[in-house]
Design a protein around this motif. Structure first.
Motif, PDB file in Angstrom:
ATOM      1  N   ALA A  65       7.967  28.354  50.819  1.00 44.75           N
ATOM      2  CA  ALA A  65       7.564  27.019  50.351  1.00 44.75           C
ATOM      3  C   ALA A  65       7.103  26.098  51.479  1.00 44.75           C
ATOM      4  O   ALA A  65       6.388  25.135  51.225  1.00 44.75           O
ATOM      5  CB  ALA A  65       8.718  26.368  49.591  1.00 44.75           C
ATOM      6  N   LEU A  81       2.156  32.274  45.702  1.00 37.22           N
ATOM      7  CA  LEU A  81       2.538  31.149  44.843  1.00 37.22           C
ATOM      8  C   LEU A  81       3.903  31.387  44.205  1.00 37.22           C
ATOM      9  O   LEU A  81       4.663  30.433  43.982  1.00 37.22           O
ATOM     10  CB  LEU A  81       1.480  30.911  43.767  1.00 37.22           C
ATOM     11  CG  LEU A  81       0.172  30.292  44.257  1.00 37.22           C
ATOM     12  CD1 LEU A  81      -0.882  30.363  43.162  1.00 37.22           C
ATOM     13  CD2 LEU A  81       0.380  28.862  44.737  1.00 37.22           C
ATOM     14  N   ASN A  83       6.352  32.547  45.646  1.00 38.53           N
ATOM     15  CA  ASN A  83       7.310  32.144  46.678  1.00 38.53           C
ATOM     16  C   ASN A  83       7.158  30.667  47.033  1.00 38.53           C
ATOM     17  O   ASN A  83       7.699  30.210  48.032  1.00 38.53           O
ATOM     18  CB  ASN A  83       7.123  32.991  47.939  1.00 38.53           C
ATOM     19  CG  ASN A  83       7.490  34.427  47.711  1.00 38.53           C
ATOM     20  OD1 ASN A  83       8.271  34.753  46.836  1.00 38.53           O
ATOM     21  ND2 ASN A  83       6.907  35.309  48.512  1.00 38.53           N
ATOM     22  N   ASP A  84       6.365  29.945  46.241  1.00 37.38           N
ATOM     23  CA  ASP A  84       6.122  28.510  46.414  1.00 37.38           C
ATOM     24  C   ASP A  84       5.320  28.144  47.659  1.00 37.38           C
ATOM     25  O   ASP A  84       5.315  26.987  48.076  1.00 37.38           O
ATOM     26  CB  ASP A  84       7.435  27.716  46.376  1.00 37.38           C
ATOM     27  CG  ASP A  84       8.104  27.801  45.017  1.00 37.38           C
ATOM     28  OD1 ASP A  84       7.377  27.786  44.003  1.00 37.38           O
ATOM     29  OD2 ASP A  84       9.349  27.888  44.970  1.00 37.38           O
ATOM     30  N   ARG A  86       1.867  27.324  49.728  1.00 37.06           N
ATOM     31  CA  ARG A  86       0.593  26.680  49.391  1.00 37.06           C
ATOM     32  C   ARG A  86      -0.499  27.674  49.739  1.00 37.06           C
ATOM     33  O   ARG A  86      -0.422  28.347  50.771  1.00 37.06           O
ATOM     34  CB  ARG A  86       0.386  25.399  50.202  1.00 37.06           C
ATOM     35  CG  ARG A  86       1.564  24.448  50.212  1.00 37.06           C
ATOM     36  CD  ARG A  86       1.817  23.848  48.835  1.00 37.06           C
ATOM     37  NE  ARG A  86       3.029  23.051  48.821  1.00 37.06           N
ATOM     38  CZ  ARG A  86       3.065  21.730  48.899  1.00 37.06           C
ATOM     39  NH1 ARG A  86       1.955  21.039  48.995  1.00 37.06           N
ATOM     40  NH2 ARG A  86       4.213  21.101  48.878  1.00 37.06           N
ATOM     41  N   THR A  96      -3.247  27.259  42.676  1.00 35.65           N
ATOM     42  CA  THR A  96      -1.984  26.644  42.286  1.00 35.65           C
ATOM     43  C   THR A  96      -1.367  27.449  41.150  1.00 35.65           C
ATOM     44  O   THR A  96      -2.036  28.300  40.547  1.00 35.65           O
ATOM     45  CB  THR A  96      -2.189  25.191  41.809  1.00 35.65           C
ATOM     46  OG1 THR A  96      -2.984  25.216  40.605  1.00 35.65           O
ATOM     47  CG2 THR A  96      -2.873  24.348  42.875  1.00 35.65           C
ATOM     48  N   LYS A  97      -0.132  27.141  40.844  1.00 39.30           N
ATOM     49  CA  LYS A  97       0.514  27.820  39.721  1.00 39.30           C
ATOM     50  C   LYS A  97      -0.187  27.494  38.412  1.00 39.30           C
ATOM     51  O   LYS A  97      -0.133  28.278  37.475  1.00 39.30           O
ATOM     52  CB  LYS A  97       1.987  27.452  39.664  1.00 39.30           C
ATOM     53  CG  LYS A  97       2.778  28.081  40.789  1.00 39.30           C
ATOM     54  CD  LYS A  97       4.250  27.757  40.709  1.00 39.30           C
ATOM     55  CE  LYS A  97       4.996  28.478  41.827  1.00 39.30           C
ATOM     56  NZ  LYS A  97       6.434  28.189  41.813  1.00 39.30           N
TER      57      LYS A  97
END
Length: 149
Positions: A65, A81, A83-84, A86, A96-97
């Motif tokens: 993240a 994504l 794993n958060d 960017r 993005t998600k």
């Protein structure tokens, strides 16, 4: 903050180095073969075994993240994504998600159409405007991560 570059076909490596230096980020240049990278303490070249997903696996296993991944590879973007991390394309557009499912569906559709023999023009040539948009987007993501957003 770390920045991972899916480097084999990345046209914005030099821009990443500049932004990383400004923001104190460590850069990992990940590829299947040796690439010329600056000999600077905040840049690490990571050469992985030959294979279609070795660089992707190395990046996806490490990006978290607090990190940024630079890639055009949609499946890699999806993994990062999760794993958060960017994720930015070299044009500055963010995966993005909320938009990754659409990108995956479009990719699958295009692969299916190509398999039927349909001919399509490729992506437009990488432009100076793309480079400028990328620089701005990377700077903004670095600022957000430093602020904890």
């Amino acid at each position: 903050m770390k920045i991972y570059i899916d480097a084999d076909a990345c046209p914005v490596k030099d821009e990443v180095y500049k932004v990383a230096e400004r923001h104190g980020a460590h850069v990992f240049v990940v590829s299947n073969s040796f690439l010329r990278v600056p000999s600077l303490p905040y840049i690490t070249q990571q050469v992985v075994d030959a294979g279609p997903d070795e660089a992707d696996n190395w990046i996806a296993e490490r990006a978290t993240a607090s990190d940024i991944v630079i890639t055009n590879d949609i499946p890699l973007a999806e993994r990062c994504l999760m794993n958060d991390a960017r994720v930015l394309q070299p044009t500055g557009k963010a995966y993005t998600k909320s938009n990754i499912a659409s990108a995956i569906a479009t990719r699958a559709l295009m692969e299916q159409l190509r398999s039927t023999g349909e001919q399509f023009g490729g992506a437009p040539p990488f432009s100076q405007r793309d480079r400028s948009q990328f620089l701005q987007a990377l700077h903004e993501v670095c600022v957000k991560l430093k602020r904890g957003a």
